[in-house]
Design an enzyme around this catalytic site. Structure first.
Site, PDB file in Angstrom:
ATOM      1  N   SER A  23     -10.045  10.415  -0.707  1.00  0.00           N
ATOM      2  CA  SER A  23      -8.944   9.935   0.113  1.00  0.00           C
ATOM      3  C   SER A  23      -8.273  11.123   0.811  1.00  0.00           C
ATOM      4  O   SER A  23      -8.937  11.817   1.595  1.00  0.00           O
ATOM      5  CB  SER A  23      -7.959   9.126  -0.735  1.00  0.00           C
TER       6      SER A  23
ATOM      7  N   GLU B 213       0.810  -1.221   0.000  1.00  0.00           N
ATOM      8  CA  GLU B 213       0.000   0.000   0.000  1.00  0.00           C
ATOM      9  C   GLU B 213       0.839   1.264   0.000  1.00  0.00           C
ATOM     10  O   GLU B 213       0.486   2.249  -0.656  1.00  0.00           O
ATOM     11  CB  GLU B 213      -0.931   0.001   1.220  1.00  0.00           C
TER      12      GLU B 213
ATOM     13  N   ASP C 127     -14.292  -0.626   2.718  1.00  0.00           N
ATOM     14  CA  ASP C 127     -12.966  -0.020   2.540  1.00  0.00           C
ATOM     15  C   ASP C 127     -11.962  -0.653   3.495  1.00  0.00           C
ATOM     16  O   ASP C 127     -12.147  -0.629   4.720  1.00  0.00           O
ATOM     17  CB  ASP C 127     -13.067   1.489   2.791  1.00  0.00           C
TER      18      ASP C 127
ATOM     19  N   HIS D 222     -11.786   1.047  -1.229  1.00  0.00           N
ATOM     20  CA  HIS D 222     -11.336   2.438  -1.351  1.00  0.00           C
ATOM     21  C   HIS D 222     -11.508   2.955  -2.773  1.00  0.00           C
ATOM     22  O   HIS D 222     -11.815   4.123  -2.985  1.00  0.00           O
ATOM     23  CB  HIS D 222      -9.875   2.541  -0.908  1.00  0.00           C
TER      24      HIS D 222
END
Length: 739
Positions: A604, A203, A680, A712
């Site tokens: 985000s 990530e 998410d 997400h």
């Protein structure tokens, strides 16, 4: 050098019919065929240099990709693998594969990745959890695996004899041309995995693998990931058919990370050697690479506070190593993929120690030999797919030397450093992949030119088109071309004098005598740049709805100096908001802008920015849409959050100041639309539920849109993407237009 055709609007007008051009709508933007035209993704030059392969969406289904190829010497493109012929498209992927694709932001189905063998004979294609091999000579496709579990992170070994993959938390190897698989590891289960990149690596660290072949295929280095110390954060995966609780191992800021060890296995003897990464287990395994002769294993080890990065040369036989280079920085040391070991033992490396990211050459023992690039601009990255051009002593890199909003490919000698040579022309945005020979695949676009991809020779001359994507009468965008909207670009000054680049898109049928509402589209966080001279028609739907669309890259965003990027160090949500308010002040000076009708939207980090901008003292914004926002940084993951904010107990004031709940009383009632995917696994849904509860408790009016089953990246399907855009437009039409 041949410049891609920059198609003027006059040419489009000549192709269009005499009737007025259509207006691009959200419905058309999210329907097939893709409005941007056919584009080539995942482009690769075969090892034998005879053909170029790429992924291409089906005209009738833009979210399903096939594997295509073109011969270098000419001829029409041809399809190597039809995804529909091998997959029904409805297979349920494992949670591990879903999560891996989410980390990689892979939104398509069908063929989403592939790899060549070393001689250009075969192409390995993972598809819906199984592996297939395409024989280029006869076009025969062979299925390698058919197992209940998903084979992920599949690779062809360096000499092309084997294929390797991870399944059910263990690493396997099997002959590429068929045969039984061999388990490299067997202990993976529960919180223990082998050969994988942990959540944080995927990530936040741009490391998507956990194993590495030696060049001679004798050895394979692999990770052992122990997540038993990582907190379990129960995550409700709320979908259309109900809810499932997933016990996700999620390392929140200040909390324990996974423990990652590194091993090397001799595949012939079975001997396993552990690489000694040091006594401190609370570190990040950032990068792993082999030397050209396979005698040295290089490891990049990053400290937990990310202010130190060590390059260590290990003996794979003993597991012992020597630190040959150490980077330190009072803010943080950025990870990169610019380490390139050379045949003579020296290596290339990038560093920001000069105030901008530049390339350096070091001897095998870490002694500096030369600074390869220099100037008041940063290198983006080395663009060599694998090797640099060692015959000519050249390294190819991308950079925005002329202006931050354009990107080009450059070459420079690393043996006799001089001024870089531009390999592609200015005027837009290039993405490239360079082979060891210096030949490269380049994709170009600008505000008037949709993405065009071609193969170029080492001198920069176009050899052939891969996907010309000519904006002619047959192009999907042709009905809208006559009224194509092109943004204006400019720069403002931040409080410290640094330049803030912006783009401004005026509404369709613009009338300078009218007053228009504005939508500020924001991201604002690290590792991103929004303002570029590239093709982008998604904003056109907002402009066609009567809005001015404005974007500004504030301090903290990427592709700038270290001073620009580190301005938000330990104080996220401050300088970024200040800079966006500089943009708002500029908008108010424009005679065609209605200063009372400014809106903001972001996803985000952009969602976080939207909340901060709406709740700032004296905010100029009337309404905003916050998508999947981190609302309290203590809820987000370790590597990202601690890089910019430190640990929560080390920066209590910074964490408190950036918590939206501490500013909630300043939010104007009715000014917020909050959006979140209800599954998410990145910005956990708790980030929004805590805001929902607080707003309700205080009786502050707001609006919400939730997406069951979505993570997400909500817009996995075109229908969801359309719904997200129409939700934005409906909200702004009511709040900024009074409709």
């Amino acid at each position: 050098m041949i410049r891609p055709s920059l198609l003027a609007l006059s040419a489009c007008l000549a192709l269009a019919s005499p009737v007025m051009a259509e207006k691009l709508t959200p419905e058309r933007l999210f329907s097939d065929p893709d409005i941007n035209g056919p584009t080539a993704k995942g482009v690769a030059l075969s090892p034998d240099g005879k053909r170029v392969t790429y992924l291409k969406a089906k005209p009738e289904a833009a979210n399903v990709q096939d594997l295509w190829a073109v011969d270098v010497k000419g001829g029409e493109p041809y399809r190597l693998i039809d995804a529909n012929a091998l997959s029904s498209g409805d297979k349920a992927l494992s949670e591990a594969e879903i999560a891996r694709r989410e980390r990689a932001r892979v939104l398509a189905r069908g063929v989403v990745e592939y790899s060549w063998d070393s001689e250009g004979r075969f192409v390995l294609v993972p598809l819906d959890g199984d592996l297939y091999v395409d024989s280029v000579a006869d076009g025969k496709v062979t299925r390698l695996t058919q197992t209940p579990g998903d084979e992920v992170d599949a690779k062809v070994s360096p000499k092309g004899r084997f294929v390797s993959y991870v399944r059910d938390q263990n690493l396997y190897v099997r002959p590429l041309t068929g045969g039984e698989e061999t388990a490299v590891t067997a202990e993976g289960k529960g919180a223990l995995s082998f050969g994988v990149a942990e959540f944080i690596a995927q990530e936040e660290m741009d490391r998507d693998t956990g194993y590495w072949w030696s060049p001679d295929e004798r050895l394979i280095a692999y990770t052992r990931v122990d997540e038993s110390s990582v907190d379990i954060v129960p995550r409700a995966d709320i979908g259309p058919a109900g809810a499932t609780v997933i016990d996700q191992r999620y390392p929140r800021a200040g909390r324990p990370n996974a423990i990652v060890d590194l091993f090397v296995k001799d595949l012939a003897s079975g001997k396993v050697v552990q690489i000694d990464l040091g006594a401190d287990k609370d570190i990040y395994l950032a990068r792993v690479a082999w030397s050209k002769d396979g005698k040295t294993l290089y490891v990049q080890r990053q400290s937990r506070d990310q202010k130190t990065l060590d390059l260590i040369a290990f003996s794979p036989a003993s597991g012992q190593g020597k630190t040959i280079l150490t980077e330190t920085d009072p803010h943080w040391v950025e990870l990169h993929d610019d380490f390139r070991p050379l045949k003579d033992g020296s290596f290339l490396w990038s560093s920001e120690k000069s105030g901008n990211k530049h390339l350096y050459r070091y001897a095998a023992d870490g002694k500096l030999l030369a600074q390869v690039t220099k100037g008041d601009w940063p290198v983006d990255k080395i663009e060599a797919v694998d090797d640099v051009d060692e015959k000519r002593g050249l390294v190819f890199f991308s950079a925005s030397i002329d202006t931050p909003i354009e990107r080009r490919l450059y070459s420079v000698s690393y043996t006799k450093p001089a001024a870089p040579k531009a390999m592609t022309p200015a005027g837009g945005w290039w993405t490239t992949k360079v082979a060891a020979t210096g030949a490269f695949v380049g994709s170009y676009s600008d505000p008037k030119t949709p993405p065009q991809t071609a193969l170029y020779d080492p001198a920069g001359k176009r050899v052939r088109w891969i996907e010309e994507n000519r904006l002619d009468a047959a192009h999907p965008y042709a009905p809208y071309a006559a009224d194509h909207l092109v943004p204006e670009f400019g720069a403002l000054k931040a409080a410290d004098g640094q330049a803030l680049h912006y783009s401004l898109l005026k509404p369709a049928n613009f009338d300078a005598g009218k007053k228009y509402p504005v939508i500020v589209s924001v991201y604002g966080g690290p590792h991103a740049q929004r303002v570029t001279k590239a093709w982008n028609v998604s904003d056109e739907a907002f402009a066609n709805a009567g809005y001015v669309v404005f974007k500004l890259d504030n301090r903290g965003s990427s592709n700038r100096s270290t001073a620009f990027k580190t301005a938000l160090d330990r104080r996220m949500g401050t300088v970024e908001v200040e800079d966006q308010f500089v943009g708002a002040a500029f908008l108010k000076t424009l005679p065609y802008v209605d200063a009372e009708r400014l809106g903001v939207m972001g996803w985000s980090y952009g969602g976080f920015m939207t909340l901060m901008m709406l709740s700032a003292e004296g905010t100029p914004f009337k309404a905003g849409v916050a998508g999947a926002p981190p609302t309290e940084w203590g809820l987000y993951d370790t590597h990202y959050t601690e890089q910019f904010m430190g640990k929560p107990d080390e920066n209590k004031a910074g964490y408190a100041a950036s918590d939206f709940l501490g500013r909630i009383d300043k939010l104007k009632p009715g000014s917020l639309m909050l959006i979140h995917g209800m599954a998410d696994d990145n910005v956990i849904f708790e980030n929004s539920t805590r805001v929902l509860a607080a707003l309700q408790k205080k009786g502050i009016a707001f609006e919400t849109m939730l997406y069951p089953g979505e993570r997400h990246s909500v817009i996995r399907s075109r229908s969801k993407g359309l719904h997200v855009m129409k939700t934005h437009l409906d909200f702004f039409d009511r709040k900024l237009k009074g409709e």
